[in-house]
Motif scaffolding. Structure first.
Motif, PDB file in Angstrom:
ATOM      1  N   GLN A 296       0.814  -1.210   0.000  1.00 39.55           N
ATOM      2  CA  GLN A 296       0.000   0.000   0.000  1.00 39.55           C
ATOM      3  C   GLN A 296       0.848   1.261   0.000  1.00 39.55           C
ATOM      4  OE1 GLN A 296      -2.646   0.481   3.409  1.00 39.55           O
ATOM      5  NE2 GLN A 296      -4.206   1.436   2.104  1.00 39.55           N
ATOM      6  N   CYS A 297       0.395   2.243  -0.767  1.00 46.83           N
ATOM      7  CA  CYS A 297       1.044   3.546  -0.789  1.00 46.83           C
ATOM      8  C   CYS A 297       0.512   4.410   0.356  1.00 46.83           C
ATOM      9  CB  CYS A 297       0.784   4.258  -2.118  1.00 46.83           C
ATOM     10  SG  CYS A 297       1.466   3.409  -3.565  1.00 46.83           S
ATOM     11  N   ALA A 298       1.213   5.466   0.665  1.00 44.74           N
ATOM     12  CA  ALA A 298       0.822   6.335   1.768  1.00 44.74           C
ATOM     13  C   ALA A 298      -0.540   6.974   1.536  1.00 44.74           C
ATOM     14  CB  ALA A 298       1.879   7.412   1.980  1.00 44.74           C
ATOM     15  N   ASN A 299      -0.934   7.172   0.267  1.00 48.55           N
ATOM     16  CA  ASN A 299      -2.224   7.794  -0.017  1.00 48.55           C
ATOM     17  C   ASN A 299      -3.385   6.808   0.059  1.00 48.55           C
ATOM     18  OD1 ASN A 299      -1.869   6.307  -2.347  1.00 48.55           O
ATOM     19  ND2 ASN A 299      -2.253   8.005  -3.759  1.00 48.55           N
TER      20      ASN A 299
ATOM     21  N   THR B 221       9.531  -1.850  -1.261  1.00 52.25           N
ATOM     22  CA  THR B 221       8.542  -1.173  -0.429  1.00 52.25           C
ATOM     23  C   THR B 221       9.176  -0.187   0.550  1.00 52.25           C
ATOM     24  OG1 THR B 221       8.584  -3.046   1.114  1.00 52.25           O
ATOM     25  CG2 THR B 221       6.876  -3.042  -0.596  1.00 52.25           C
ATOM     26  N   ALA B 222      10.499  -0.182   0.629  1.00 54.73           N
ATOM     27  CA  ALA B 222      11.164   0.803   1.481  1.00 54.73           C
ATOM     28  C   ALA B 222      11.141   2.180   0.829  1.00 54.73           C
ATOM     29  CB  ALA B 222      12.606   0.376   1.751  1.00 54.73           C
ATOM     30  N   LYS B 223      10.881   2.199  -0.455  1.00 53.20           N
ATOM     31  CA  LYS B 223      10.822   3.452  -1.208  1.00 53.20           C
ATOM     32  C   LYS B 223       9.382   3.919  -1.267  1.00 53.20           C
ATOM     33  CE  LYS B 223      11.811   5.381  -5.785  1.00 53.20           C
ATOM     34  NZ  LYS B 223      12.290   5.079  -7.161  1.00 53.20           N
TER      35      LYS B 223
END
Length: 409
Positions: free
Chosen positions: A78-81, A91-93
């Protein structure tokens, strides 16, 4: 359903704010070092979250507790948005403007995590994102901002339902998802009447599409990718003007019954090739009919799948096994003895990923069980279809569809 990875859906992969043709996107080769928590061994670039979500959802449906590593892999995409990418290798990026996101991956992840429980923060953010990219016609396209289609809209309806939202209350431009789905329904007096189109063509014409119809039947009923197990319906499947979602669902179910009657399965044409059996779409149709309360009319199709699915499922991996489990479970078939020879679909699915934390014990059959199966077969011919059906199809050859469905056709 739904809704599954289609050629049409993948015709454009979404870079946030930009639609990029799939043919122009780099397609990496399958990696020998795929994440330990991921189901399947094929390249996950375009379907990682989708197949993981279906696998976890199918496991939960039949009482299997998935491995924590599998669940963690999914939440990590999942992305932050709130949106989910089909696959994030690193996924660390943080997600940025080049990160691929789509409504189908996001909605499928929501349904899976909601079913497992304990992921309210993740599902809440994801639903907020889905609402933010709803179109003014009330629906959703595969790509955020892309034209609405029946399949994407239906899988998002399932996500809303999964978290306790009322899809009818999720409105944009005065339109709800049900308004969008009704706009894809073909009038009864047209060719393919009662079916749903994937989406209108450039001239606004609707063309019947069996897989879009299966997705939309479940969507108009406000159900998730697991369908439902309602009491059998005695409603006639006569096509009538679809003035409400329930009638549209009945019309769609009637179309699917007719489509399946041609050979107990659906067909799909690959570009430049002859029509071939479409196993995934057939499973979708079974689930849709069961959800609409007409599982008895899907029994022959389920038997057909039991006799022909193996090569397709082995190629399709976890998503295919999950589709079969959800369809069989919804139609009242034994997922632990799918073809009458002890073929355990749950075991096959579990073998494509990390070992589950727990699996329900399988009760050994007894003489009383055998008698009960025979009685059920006499009553409805569904629960123990192999007793009366497997001999009739044993000699039929196995079809094989290399690619998935083409919902845009």
């Amino acid at each position: 359903m739904y809704v599954r990875r289609s050629a049409a859906a993948l015709a454009a992969v979404t870079v946030i704010g930009v639609a990029t043709p799939l043919a122009q996107a780099a397609t990496p080769s399958p990696s020998a070092s795929l994440p330990a928590g991921l189901y399947g061994t094929a390249d996950p670039t375009y379907d990682g979250v989708w197949r993981q979500s279906l696998a976890l959802l199918a496991q939960d449906t039949v009482g299997v507790k998935p491995a924590a590593t599998a669940v963690d892999w999914l939440t990590g995409q999942q992305c932050a948005n709130g949106a989910f990418a089909p696959f994030r290798a690193d996924t660390a990026k943080d997600c940025d403007a080049k990160t691929l996101v789509d409504t189908n991956s996001t909605a499928a992840a929501v349904q899976s995590l909601a079913a497992l429980g304990g992921h309210d923060a993740a599902t809440g953010k994801a639903v907020t994102w889905l609402k933010s990219v709803q179109n003014k016609d009330g629906g959703w396209g595969y790509s955020p901002g892309g034209p609405s289609d029946a399949n994407s809209t239906s899988v998002v309806v399932g996500a809303l339902t999964a978290v306790g939202e009322k899809p009818a209350d999720v409105v944009k431009g005065g339109k709800s998802p049900y308004d969008a789905l009704l706009s894809f329904a073909l009038p009864c007096d047209e060719t393919g009447g009662g079916a749903f189109a994937y989406q209108p063509d450039k001239k606004g014409k609707l063309t019947a599409n069996a897989d879009a119809t299966a997705a939309a039947v479940i969507g108009t009923l406000g159900k998730t990718l697991t369908g439902a197990a309602p009491k059998p319906s005695s409603d006639a499947l006569t096509c009538k003007d679809a003035t409400n979602p329930e009638q549209a669902a009945r019309n769609g179910a009637g179309y699917l019954v007719t489509a399946l009657a041609k050979g107990d399965h659906l067909m799909s044409a690959m570009p430049g090739a002859e029509d071939q059996p479409d196993y995934g779409n057939t499973a979708d149709a079974v689930l849709a009919l069961s959800t609409a309360g007409h599982g008895d009319k899907a029994a022959d199709a389920m038997r057909w799948l039991g006799a022909h699915y193996e090569q397709w499922a082995q190629q399709g991996g976890p998503a295919a096994y999950a589709q079969l489990i959800l369809a069989a479970h919804g139609a009242g078939f034994d997922v632990r003895d799918f073809d009458g020879t002890g073929d355990d679909l749950v075991k096959r699915l579990n073998a494509t990923g990390p070992a589950p934390e727990s699996v329900p014990a399988v009760k050994s059959p007894t003489a009383d069980d055998d008698r009960k199966k025979a009685d059920e077969a006499d009553d409805n011919g569904v629960s123990v279809w192999w007793i009366i059906g497997v001999g009739a199809v044993a000699g039929i050859g196995v079809g094989f569809l290399i690619s998935g469905r083409n919902k845009g056709k």
